[in-house]
Design a protein around this motif. Sequence first.
Motif, PDB file in Angstrom:
ATOM      1  N   ALA A  12       0.837  -1.206   0.000  1.00 11.71           N
ATOM      2  CA  ALA A  12       0.000   0.000   0.000  1.00 11.71           C
ATOM      3  C   ALA A  12       0.872   1.256   0.000  1.00 11.71           C
ATOM      4  O   ALA A  12       0.560   2.246  -0.677  1.00 11.71           O
ATOM      5  CB  ALA A  12      -0.919  -0.007   1.225  1.00 11.71           C
ATOM      6  N   GLN A  13       1.977   1.228   0.745  1.00  8.89           N
ATOM      7  CA  GLN A  13       2.871   2.392   0.763  1.00  8.89           C
ATOM      8  C   GLN A  13       3.525   2.592  -0.595  1.00  8.89           C
ATOM      9  O   GLN A  13       3.622   3.718  -1.087  1.00  8.89           O
ATOM     10  CB  GLN A  13       3.956   2.221   1.838  1.00  8.89           C
ATOM     11  CG  GLN A  13       3.464   2.340   3.255  1.00  8.89           C
ATOM     12  CD  GLN A  13       2.834   3.694   3.557  1.00  8.89           C
ATOM     13  OE1 GLN A  13       3.256   4.735   3.053  1.00  8.89           O
ATOM     14  NE2 GLN A  13       1.802   3.701   4.366  1.00  8.89           N
ATOM     15  N   ARG A  14       3.975   1.503  -1.199  1.00 12.71           N
ATOM     16  CA  ARG A  14       4.634   1.627  -2.509  1.00 12.71           C
ATOM     17  C   ARG A  14       3.651   2.192  -3.524  1.00 12.71           C
ATOM     18  O   ARG A  14       4.000   3.037  -4.343  1.00 12.71           O
ATOM     19  CB  ARG A  14       5.143   0.261  -2.977  1.00 12.71           C
ATOM     20  CG  ARG A  14       6.344  -0.208  -2.189  1.00 12.71           C
ATOM     21  CD  ARG A  14       7.025  -1.384  -2.896  1.00 12.71           C
ATOM     22  NE  ARG A  14       8.043  -1.949  -2.040  1.00 12.71           N
ATOM     23  CZ  ARG A  14       7.891  -3.061  -1.310  1.00 12.71           C
ATOM     24  NH1 ARG A  14       6.756  -3.735  -1.362  1.00 12.71           N
ATOM     25  NH2 ARG A  14       8.870  -3.497  -0.547  1.00 12.71           N
ATOM     26  N   GLU A  15       2.408   1.723  -3.444  1.00  7.09           N
ATOM     27  CA  GLU A  15       1.400   2.187  -4.395  1.00  7.09           C
ATOM     28  C   GLU A  15       1.132   3.687  -4.225  1.00  7.09           C
ATOM     29  O   GLU A  15       0.938   4.414  -5.188  1.00  7.09           O
ATOM     30  CB  GLU A  15       0.111   1.385  -4.184  1.00  7.09           C
ATOM     31  CG  GLU A  15      -0.836   1.428  -5.340  1.00  7.09           C
ATOM     32  CD  GLU A  15      -2.190   1.930  -4.909  1.00  7.09           C
ATOM     33  OE1 GLU A  15      -2.845   1.213  -4.139  1.00  7.09           O
ATOM     34  OE2 GLU A  15      -2.567   3.042  -5.336  1.00  7.09           O
ATOM     35  N   ALA A  16       1.187   4.153  -2.969  1.00 10.61           N
ATOM     36  CA  ALA A  16       0.971   5.588  -2.725  1.00 10.61           C
ATOM     37  C   ALA A  16       2.174   6.416  -3.161  1.00 10.61           C
ATOM     38  O   ALA A  16       2.050   7.617  -3.412  1.00 10.61           O
ATOM     39  CB  ALA A  16       0.682   5.819  -1.242  1.00 10.61           C
ATOM     40  N   GLY A  17       3.351   5.771  -3.243  1.00 14.27           N
ATOM     41  CA  GLY A  17       4.548   6.511  -3.651  1.00 14.27           C
ATOM     42  C   GLY A  17       5.534   6.769  -2.531  1.00 14.27           C
ATOM     43  O   GLY A  17       6.487   7.531  -2.690  1.00 14.27           O
ATOM     44  N   THR A  18       5.332   6.139  -1.370  1.00 12.10           N
ATOM     45  CA  THR A  18       6.237   6.304  -0.233  1.00 12.10           C
ATOM     46  C   THR A  18       7.516   5.491  -0.438  1.00 12.10           C
ATOM     47  O   THR A  18       7.449   4.358  -0.926  1.00 12.10           O
ATOM     48  CB  THR A  18       5.566   5.770   1.057  1.00 12.10           C
ATOM     49  OG1 THR A  18       4.296   6.379   1.196  1.00 12.10           O
ATOM     50  CG2 THR A  18       6.406   6.038   2.290  1.00 12.10           C
TER      51      THR A  18
END
Length: 301
Positions: free
Chosen positions: A73-79
């Motif tokens: 989920a973080q990778r998808e948000a761009g974190t």
Amino acid sequence: MYDVLVVGSANADLTVRVERRPGAGETVLGTDLVETAGGKGANQAAAAARLGGRTALLARVGGDAFGELLLAAQREAGTDVAPVIVDAAARTGTAMIIVSPDGDNSIVVSPGANAALSPRDVAAAKDIIAASSVVSLQLEIPMESVRAAAATAEDACTRVVLNPSPAPEALAPELLASADPLVVNEHEARQLSGLTDGKPAEWAYALREKGARSVVVTLGGDGALVLDASGAQDVPGVRVKAVDTTGAGDAFTGALVTRLARGDALPDAARFAVRVGAAAVTRPGAQPSYPSLAELDELPE
Ligand code: ATP
């Protein structure tokens, strides 16, 4: 290197809806289980990253499927999740959420790996803290780690934004003094100011009197109140059809820190954050409800 480093919790939110809450010793049937990414730290990072802020997260997850869900989920948000510590021996933090038809939640949190995020982990991230414009902190990890992160940021002249949630009885004076701003909802504002009644501006002045450098009080559908060197200002809410307010406060803080990192004055950053919080309540869930900049344009003025 980063606009925002969030140091905080990551939880898998496990939600079941029920017709009525079970009493002690009772079993009731609910809907299918819904698993979403949550935890105040992870929520704030996802909100900031989705809005285009260069964002990193320092958190701990377990070496299990929930940890994978949270990282994805973080990778998808761009974190940037490079600082996240995956602890194979630990379980990922979970929040077991029961929602009854009146919309009230009953929640049991198992902190899991969050409880092991230590001052030593913070010390190992010293260079990342120094290379970030803002460090965003909440209280779902051990208090000594929050204090270590604030102190390390202060030494590095990195701005500290503190969201003291869940609301503690009191805050250490040096932690409160690092907050620029302290971001509180009405409940936290009353609890920490010691004023059971009164108006948001009075709570904010009382919190500044206690040491916070600046204060933002979020007021749900009514927006927010900001107190900085230029005085107190109301930031009106945005009228929307609220579907689910879960994680609205984290959306607000993630948006606020992104704008502060880019050099906005606090009232301007709060005006932007109020719009982001409003957008977040128009969709269900915490992280899944957070808007991109393009989606924000669709909100009414
Ligand atoms: P939560 O615990 O639900 O995450 P909170 O209590 O920390 O939220 P609130 O003050 O309820 O924080 O909400 C944060 C921000 O979200 C508000 O400042 C506002 O921008 C937005 N918001 C919340 N509820 C509404 C609503 N009903 N209508 C419009 N905006 C809202």
